[in-house]
Design a protein around this motif. Structure first.
Motif, PDB file in Angstrom:
ATOM      1  N   GLU A   3       0.825  -1.189   0.000  1.00 39.93           N
ATOM      2  CA  GLU A   3       0.000   0.000   0.000  1.00 39.93           C
ATOM      3  C   GLU A   3       0.863   1.245   0.000  1.00 39.93           C
ATOM      4  N   GLY A   4       0.387   2.281  -0.697  1.00 40.10           N
ATOM      5  CA  GLY A   4       1.104   3.540  -0.766  1.00 40.10           C
ATOM      6  C   GLY A   4       0.794   4.406   0.435  1.00 40.10           C
ATOM      7  N   GLU A   5       1.265   5.669   0.386  1.00 42.59           N
ATOM      8  CA  GLU A   5       1.097   6.565   1.516  1.00 42.59           C
ATOM      9  C   GLU A   5      -0.364   6.841   1.819  1.00 42.59           C
ATOM     10  N   ALA A   6      -1.204   6.911   0.789  1.00 41.44           N
ATOM     11  CA  ALA A   6      -2.613   7.230   1.001  1.00 41.44           C
ATOM     12  C   ALA A   6      -3.455   5.968   1.063  1.00 41.44           C
ATOM     13  N   GLY A   7      -2.815   4.840   1.259  1.00 43.25           N
ATOM     14  CA  GLY A   7      -3.539   3.593   1.356  1.00 43.25           C
ATOM     15  C   GLY A   7      -3.811   2.946   0.013  1.00 43.25           C
ATOM     16  N   ALA A   8      -3.419   3.605  -1.065  1.00 48.69           N
ATOM     17  CA  ALA A   8      -3.641   3.046  -2.393  1.00 48.69           C
ATOM     18  C   ALA A   8      -2.647   1.920  -2.646  1.00 48.69           C
ATOM     19  N   ARG A   9      -3.145   0.893  -3.251  1.00 46.15           N
ATOM     20  CA  ARG A   9      -2.275  -0.227  -3.557  1.00 46.15           C
ATOM     21  C   ARG A   9      -1.446   0.094  -4.796  1.00 46.15           C
ATOM     22  N   ARG A  10      -0.189  -0.279  -4.770  1.00 47.19           N
ATOM     23  CA  ARG A  10       0.683   0.034  -5.890  1.00 47.19           C
ATOM     24  C   ARG A  10       1.395  -1.216  -6.374  1.00 47.19           C
ATOM     25  N   VAL A  11       1.841  -1.133  -7.595  1.00 40.61           N
ATOM     26  CA  VAL A  11       2.645  -2.216  -8.155  1.00 40.61           C
ATOM     27  C   VAL A  11       4.104  -1.803  -8.078  1.00 40.61           C
ATOM     28  N   GLY A  12       4.975  -2.768  -8.276  1.00 41.25           N
ATOM     29  CA  GLY A  12       6.395  -2.474  -8.203  1.00 41.25           C
ATOM     30  C   GLY A  12       6.920  -1.859  -9.489  1.00 41.25           C
ATOM     31  N   THR A  13       8.194  -1.566  -9.479  1.00 45.41           N
ATOM     32  CA  THR A  13       8.873  -0.992 -10.644  1.00 45.41           C
ATOM     33  C   THR A  13       9.957  -1.954 -11.104  1.00 45.41           C
ATOM     34  N   LEU A  14      10.010  -2.170 -12.399  1.00 45.83           N
ATOM     35  CA  LEU A  14      11.063  -2.998 -12.980  1.00 45.83           C
ATOM     36  C   LEU A  14      12.215  -2.097 -13.388  1.00 45.83           C
ATOM     37  N   THR A  15      13.422  -2.439 -12.929  1.00 47.69           N
ATOM     38  CA  THR A  15      14.619  -1.688 -13.298  1.00 47.69           C
ATOM     39  C   THR A  15      15.586  -2.600 -14.030  1.00 47.69           C
ATOM     40  N   LEU A  16      15.934  -2.216 -15.242  1.00 43.51           N
ATOM     41  CA  LEU A  16      16.944  -2.941 -16.012  1.00 43.51           C
ATOM     42  C   LEU A  16      18.273  -2.236 -15.758  1.00 43.51           C
ATOM     43  N   ALA A  17      19.199  -2.933 -15.126  1.00 46.87           N
ATOM     44  CA  ALA A  17      20.439  -2.299 -14.681  1.00 46.87           C
ATOM     45  C   ALA A  17      21.638  -2.829 -15.462  1.00 46.87           C
ATOM     46  N   GLY A  18      22.384  -1.905 -16.043  1.00 46.38           N
ATOM     47  CA  GLY A  18      23.565  -2.290 -16.816  1.00 46.38           C
ATOM     48  C   GLY A  18      24.789  -2.464 -15.934  1.00 46.38           C
ATOM     49  N   MET A 101      23.807  -4.263 -20.836  1.00 46.98           N
ATOM     50  CA  MET A 101      22.406  -3.983 -20.558  1.00 46.98           C
ATOM     51  C   MET A 101      21.521  -5.209 -20.758  1.00 46.98           C
ATOM     52  N   PRO A 102      20.645  -5.500 -19.803  1.00 46.07           N
ATOM     53  CA  PRO A 102      19.669  -6.581 -19.990  1.00 46.07           C
ATOM     54  C   PRO A 102      18.801  -6.287 -21.210  1.00 46.07           C
ATOM     55  N   GLY A 103      18.414  -7.336 -21.907  1.00 48.56           N
ATOM     56  CA  GLY A 103      17.554  -7.171 -23.062  1.00 48.56           C
ATOM     57  C   GLY A 103      18.298  -7.015 -24.369  1.00 48.56           C
ATOM     58  N   VAL A 104      19.599  -6.755 -24.314  1.00 52.28           N
ATOM     59  CA  VAL A 104      20.408  -6.607 -25.527  1.00 52.28           C
ATOM     60  C   VAL A 104      21.215  -7.893 -25.699  1.00 52.28           C
ATOM     61  N   TYR A 109      14.257  -8.614 -22.178  1.00 48.72           N
ATOM     62  CA  TYR A 109      13.256  -8.083 -23.099  1.00 48.72           C
ATOM     63  C   TYR A 109      11.866  -8.623 -22.789  1.00 48.72           C
ATOM     64  N   ARG A 110      11.764  -9.925 -22.551  1.00 45.97           N
ATOM     65  CA  ARG A 110      10.449 -10.534 -22.352  1.00 45.97           C
ATOM     66  C   ARG A 110       9.734  -9.932 -21.143  1.00 45.97           C
ATOM     67  N   LEU A 111      10.472  -9.733 -20.064  1.00 46.15           N
ATOM     68  CA  LEU A 111       9.866  -9.162 -18.861  1.00 46.15           C
ATOM     69  C   LEU A 111       9.492  -7.705 -19.085  1.00 46.15           C
ATOM     70  N   ALA A 112      10.355  -6.954 -19.754  1.00 47.28           N
ATOM     71  CA  ALA A 112      10.062  -5.546 -20.023  1.00 47.28           C
ATOM     72  C   ALA A 112       8.814  -5.420 -20.896  1.00 47.28           C
ATOM     73  N   ALA A 113       8.695  -6.289 -21.899  1.00 46.98           N
ATOM     74  CA  ALA A 113       7.531  -6.249 -22.781  1.00 46.98           C
ATOM     75  C   ALA A 113       6.255  -6.592 -22.020  1.00 46.98           C
ATOM     76  N   ASP A 119       1.171  -2.021 -18.100  1.00 50.51           N
ATOM     77  CA  ASP A 119       1.370  -0.651 -17.628  1.00 50.51           C
ATOM     78  C   ASP A 119       2.132  -0.603 -16.302  1.00 50.51           C
ATOM     79  N   ILE A 120       3.049  -1.554 -16.136  1.00 53.05           N
ATOM     80  CA  ILE A 120       3.938  -1.550 -14.975  1.00 53.05           C
ATOM     81  C   ILE A 120       5.160  -0.708 -15.343  1.00 53.05           C
ATOM     82  N   THR A 121       5.574   0.162 -14.462  1.00 51.58           N
ATOM     83  CA  THR A 121       6.685   1.073 -14.764  1.00 51.58           C
ATOM     84  C   THR A 121       7.976   0.309 -15.028  1.00 51.58           C
ATOM     85  N   VAL A 122       8.617   0.640 -16.128  1.00 51.04           N
ATOM     86  CA  VAL A 122       9.918   0.067 -16.490  1.00 51.04           C
ATOM     87  C   VAL A 122      10.916   1.213 -16.598  1.00 51.04           C
ATOM     88  N   THR A 123      12.017   1.107 -15.886  1.00 49.07           N
ATOM     89  CA  THR A 123      13.060   2.123 -15.964  1.00 49.07           C
ATOM     90  C   THR A 123      14.407   1.427 -16.120  1.00 49.07           C
TER      91      THR A 123
END
Length: 291
Positions: A3-18, A101-104, A109-113, A119-123
């Protein structure tokens, strides 16, 4: 789900790290901090990740520790579903590969796609890439290029024949024991004089960049090549009869806008197109009228 600060449920963020492609000192502070704060890390090779963390003096996940799971070609399908579950339940996920870099040409790639579809955040945490590193040290044109990954083991002649007219600089990965055969096939498909560079062990102690025609490089590689290898090949040049006068003048003007002196720009355009240098000069200076 978290849950977020206002009680809203949130999803995680995917980070591709080089990760660095060879030199540990290329690891940026942001990468080291992220690995130290991570809760879930998906690694192409968990042992190599732990070795990297040890050399970098980073404790994965900090005091609480991170859950580190393997994520490689053979289990990518199954593991992608598991990591999506983590993300849906609010856990952030970091994906790393052995280097670069992952995906190259590596898992990611499959997870990012899949994340993009939900609509899960990918950075990303950008890091060194063998693709662009090989390109810039090759001495070949860098304004337009394409990445072709590993050439296929089967049907190589046909695959290369389809690329023979590609005008962009091409970057390939290749395993050391196949480099000689691949260069021979490239010489046959592109021409023995087509310029190329074999880049091995980039950023490492025994880094080497060998430049020359494909035929010359194939003969050199026949003696054996070691280490991680990238091959950069010059794109096909336009034949003189395919280039219009307007295109010649425009190409010179474009180079001048980039800061290239006119004399050098004329020389480069003439060389790249096969049009006599005097013809390009006369067109640019209006000595002859464009047809």
């Amino acid at each position: 789900m978290v849950e977020g600060e206002a009680g809203a449920r949130r999803v995680g963020t995917l980070t591709l790290a080089g990760l660095p492609i060879g030199n540990l000192e290329d690891a940026p502070p942001r990468l080291l901090r992220a690995l130290g704060e991570a809760r879930v890390i998906a690694a192409e090779d968990t042992r190599r990740l732990r070795q990297f963390a040890s050399r970098a003096d980073v404790r994965l996940g900090g005091a609480e520790g991170a859950r580190v799971v393997s994520y490689y070609d053979a289990n990518e399908g199954r593991r992608t579903d598991e990591l999506l579950t983590d993300l849906r339940e609010g856990r952030d996920v970091i994906v790393v590969t052995d280097a670069g870099m992952p995906g190259v040409s590596d898992p990611g790639y499959r997870l990012a796609a899949a994340c993009a579809e939900e609509d899960i955040t990918v950075t990303a945490i950008p890091g060194p890439s063998a693709v662009t590193t090989a390109l810039v040290v090759s001495g070949l044109p860098t304004d337009r290029f394409c990445f072709e990954g590993f050439p296929p083991r089967k049907g190589l002649p046909g695959y290369l024949a389809d690329l023979a007219a590609e005008r962009r600089t091409m970057v390939f990965f290749e395993s050391p024991h196949r480099v000689a055969a691949t260069l021979e096939a490239m010489a046959a498909a592109f021409g023995a004089d087509r310029r190329a560079a074999v880049c091995r062990e980039l950023t490492k102690t025994y880094e080497e960049v060998r430049r020359g025609g494909l035929g010359e490089l194939a003969a050199w590689a026949a003696e054996g090549v070691r280490g991680e290898v990238s091959v950069v090949v010059e794109g096909a040049r336009r034949r003189a009869e395919e280039t219009t006068d307007a295109e010649l003048v425009g190409s010179v003007a474009a180079l001048e806008e980039e800061g290239v002196r006119r004399k050098e720009a004329i020389t480069r355009v003439a060389k790249e197109t096969g049009v006599p240098k005097r013809r390009v000069y006369d067109l640019v200076h209006g000595i002859v009228a464009a047809e």
